[in-house]
Design a protein around this motif. Sequence first.
Motif, PDB file in Angstrom:
ATOM      1  N   GLN A  51       2.125   7.917   0.686  1.00  0.00           N
ATOM      2  CA  GLN A  51       0.847   8.384   1.228  1.00  0.00           C
ATOM      3  C   GLN A  51       0.557   9.824   0.793  1.00  0.00           C
ATOM      4  OE1 GLN A  51       0.376   7.761   5.423  1.00  0.00           O
ATOM      5  NE2 GLN A  51      -1.749   8.391   5.410  1.00  0.00           N
ATOM      6  N   GLU A  52       1.553  10.696   0.865  1.00  0.00           N
ATOM      7  CA  GLU A  52       1.328  12.095   0.490  1.00  0.00           C
ATOM      8  C   GLU A  52       1.314  12.299  -1.024  1.00  0.00           C
ATOM      9  OE1 GLU A  52       5.795  13.994   0.928  1.00  0.00           O
ATOM     10  OE2 GLU A  52       4.665  13.550   2.748  1.00  0.00           O
ATOM     11  N   ARG A  53       1.868  11.351  -1.786  1.00  0.00           N
ATOM     12  CA  ARG A  53       1.942  11.496  -3.243  1.00  0.00           C
ATOM     13  C   ARG A  53       1.020  10.536  -3.988  1.00  0.00           C
ATOM     14  NH1 ARG A  53       8.161  11.486  -4.885  1.00  0.00           N
ATOM     15  NH2 ARG A  53       7.173  11.795  -6.917  1.00  0.00           N
ATOM     16  N   VAL A  54       0.083   9.906  -3.272  1.00  0.00           N
ATOM     17  CA  VAL A  54      -0.782   8.899  -3.892  1.00  0.00           C
ATOM     18  C   VAL A  54      -1.545   9.452  -5.097  1.00  0.00           C
ATOM     19  CG1 VAL A  54      -2.781   9.251  -2.368  1.00  0.00           C
ATOM     20  CG2 VAL A  54      -2.364   6.989  -3.397  1.00  0.00           C
ATOM     21  N   GLY A  55      -1.799  10.733  -5.125  1.00  0.00           N
ATOM     22  CA  GLY A  55      -2.490  11.349  -6.254  1.00  0.00           C
ATOM     23  C   GLY A  55      -1.730  11.237  -7.564  1.00  0.00           C
ATOM     24  N   GLU A  56      -0.435  10.951  -7.498  1.00  0.00           N
ATOM     25  CA  GLU A  56       0.379  10.777  -8.700  1.00  0.00           C
ATOM     26  C   GLU A  56       0.205   9.389  -9.320  1.00  0.00           C
ATOM     27  OE1 GLU A  56       4.517  12.028  -8.137  1.00  0.00           O
ATOM     28  OE2 GLU A  56       3.834  13.303  -6.478  1.00  0.00           O
ATOM     29  N   VAL A  57      -0.433   8.498  -8.578  1.00  0.00           N
ATOM     30  CA  VAL A  57      -0.651   7.126  -9.055  1.00  0.00           C
ATOM     31  C   VAL A  57      -2.042   7.073  -9.689  1.00  0.00           C
ATOM     32  CG1 VAL A  57      -0.760   4.693  -8.396  1.00  0.00           C
ATOM     33  CG2 VAL A  57       0.819   6.241  -7.201  1.00  0.00           C
ATOM     34  N   PRO A  58      -2.098   6.726 -10.971  1.00  0.00           N
ATOM     35  CA  PRO A  58      -3.376   6.803 -11.689  1.00  0.00           C
ATOM     36  C   PRO A  58      -4.418   5.796 -11.210  1.00  0.00           C
ATOM     37  CG  PRO A  58      -1.700   5.789 -13.071  1.00  0.00           C
ATOM     38  CD  PRO A  58      -1.011   6.247 -11.823  1.00  0.00           C
ATOM     39  N   LEU A  59      -5.656   6.239 -11.281  1.00  0.00           N
ATOM     40  CA  LEU A  59      -6.797   5.347 -11.091  1.00  0.00           C
ATOM     41  C   LEU A  59      -7.111   4.738 -12.453  1.00  0.00           C
ATOM     42  CD1 LEU A  59      -8.971   7.683  -8.883  1.00  0.00           C
ATOM     43  CD2 LEU A  59      -8.199   5.402  -8.211  1.00  0.00           C
ATOM     44  N   GLY A  60      -7.655   3.548 -12.483  1.00  0.00           N
ATOM     45  CA  GLY A  60      -8.077   2.946 -13.739  1.00  0.00           C
ATOM     46  C   GLY A  60      -6.951   2.365 -14.572  1.00  0.00           C
ATOM     47  N   GLN A  61      -5.780   2.224 -13.996  1.00  0.00           N
ATOM     48  CA  GLN A  61      -4.643   1.621 -14.695  1.00  0.00           C
ATOM     49  C   GLN A  61      -3.973   0.659 -13.724  1.00  0.00           C
ATOM     50  OE1 GLN A  61      -1.714   4.483 -16.017  1.00  0.00           O
ATOM     51  NE2 GLN A  61      -0.499   2.969 -17.098  1.00  0.00           N
ATOM     52  N   LYS A  62      -3.576  -0.507 -14.200  1.00  0.00           N
ATOM     53  CA  LYS A  62      -2.868  -1.453 -13.338  1.00  0.00           C
ATOM     54  C   LYS A  62      -1.566  -0.813 -12.873  1.00  0.00           C
ATOM     55  CE  LYS A  62      -3.318  -5.788 -14.000  1.00  0.00           C
ATOM     56  NZ  LYS A  62      -4.124  -6.040 -12.828  1.00  0.00           N
ATOM     57  N   SER A  73       7.315  -3.087  -1.579  1.00  0.00           N
ATOM     58  CA  SER A  73       6.332  -2.993  -2.655  1.00  0.00           C
ATOM     59  C   SER A  73       5.049  -3.732  -2.279  1.00  0.00           C
ATOM     60  CB  SER A  73       6.901  -3.513  -3.973  1.00  0.00           C
ATOM     61  OG  SER A  73       7.381  -4.832  -3.852  1.00  0.00           O
ATOM     62  N   GLY A  74       5.167  -4.754  -1.436  1.00  0.00           N
ATOM     63  CA  GLY A  74       3.967  -5.425  -0.923  1.00  0.00           C
ATOM     64  C   GLY A  74       3.143  -4.480  -0.067  1.00  0.00           C
ATOM     65  N   MET A  75       3.819  -3.690   0.770  1.00  0.00           N
ATOM     66  CA  MET A  75       3.113  -2.696   1.580  1.00  0.00           C
ATOM     67  C   MET A  75       2.467  -1.645   0.688  1.00  0.00           C
ATOM     68  SD  MET A  75       5.472  -2.130   4.965  1.00  0.00           S
ATOM     69  CE  MET A  75       7.105  -2.233   4.232  1.00  0.00           C
ATOM     70  N   ALA A  76       3.194  -1.217  -0.350  1.00  0.00           N
ATOM     71  CA  ALA A  76       2.657  -0.233  -1.286  1.00  0.00           C
ATOM     72  C   ALA A  76       1.448  -0.799  -2.022  1.00  0.00           C
ATOM     73  CB  ALA A  76       3.732   0.180  -2.290  1.00  0.00           C
ATOM     74  N   THR A  77       1.527  -2.056  -2.429  1.00  0.00           N
ATOM     75  CA  THR A  77       0.416  -2.714  -3.128  1.00  0.00           C
ATOM     76  C   THR A  77      -0.824  -2.737  -2.255  1.00  0.00           C
ATOM     77  OG1 THR A  77       1.946  -4.081  -4.415  1.00  0.00           O
ATOM     78  CG2 THR A  77      -0.326  -4.864  -4.234  1.00  0.00           C
ATOM     79  N   GLN A  78      -0.635  -3.100  -1.002  1.00  0.00           N
ATOM     80  CA  GLN A  78      -1.765  -3.151  -0.064  1.00  0.00           C
ATOM     81  C   GLN A  78      -2.355  -1.755   0.148  1.00  0.00           C
ATOM     82  OE1 GLN A  78      -0.829  -4.804   3.820  1.00  0.00           O
ATOM     83  NE2 GLN A  78      -2.812  -5.809   3.812  1.00  0.00           N
ATOM     84  N   LEU A  80      -2.152   0.894  -1.854  1.00  0.00           N
ATOM     85  CA  LEU A  80      -2.793   1.371  -3.076  1.00  0.00           C
ATOM     86  C   LEU A  80      -4.123   0.660  -3.333  1.00  0.00           C
ATOM     87  CD1 LEU A  80       0.343   1.726  -5.337  1.00  0.00           C
ATOM     88  CD2 LEU A  80      -1.065   3.591  -4.416  1.00  0.00           C
ATOM     89  N   GLY A  81      -4.194  -0.618  -3.018  1.00  0.00           N
ATOM     90  CA  GLY A  81      -5.462  -1.344  -3.144  1.00  0.00           C
ATOM     91  C   GLY A  81      -6.536  -0.728  -2.263  1.00  0.00           C
ATOM     92  N   ASN A  82      -6.143  -0.345  -1.063  1.00  0.00           N
ATOM     93  CA  ASN A  82      -7.079   0.307  -0.140  1.00  0.00           C
ATOM     94  C   ASN A  82      -7.484   1.695  -0.624  1.00  0.00           C
ATOM     95  OD1 ASN A  82      -7.027  -1.893   1.573  1.00  0.00           O
ATOM     96  ND2 ASN A  82      -5.436  -1.038   2.886  1.00  0.00           N
TER      97      ASN A  82
END
Length: 107
Positions: A51-62, A73-78, A80-82
Amino acid sequence: MSENPQIPAVVVAEVDDELLAEAFVLDVREPDEWARGHIEGATHIPLGELQERVGEVPLGQKVLCVCAVGGRSGMATQFLGNEGRDALNLDGGMHAWQQAGRPVSLD
């Protein structure tokens, strides 16, 4: 089979070189789990820090989310989708990855 049909998922057999080359592979396991082996090129962000590091996960890339068996990872997927990411859960996680004989990096 995905635990939650609303969480996009992929099984190890469907993860080909093209997907690995295109995707941002995100490993959300704990540091000791990461140290025992992970998918080459993966980025390590433990689920508790995502949650605090979500900015490190790129937008526009799978984003291919990985944990030990697929729960975290299912929780993370959900999550990140949100957050607007195109995230996909690796069903079976690293256990399935290793059982399928896929390569593991220790770096």
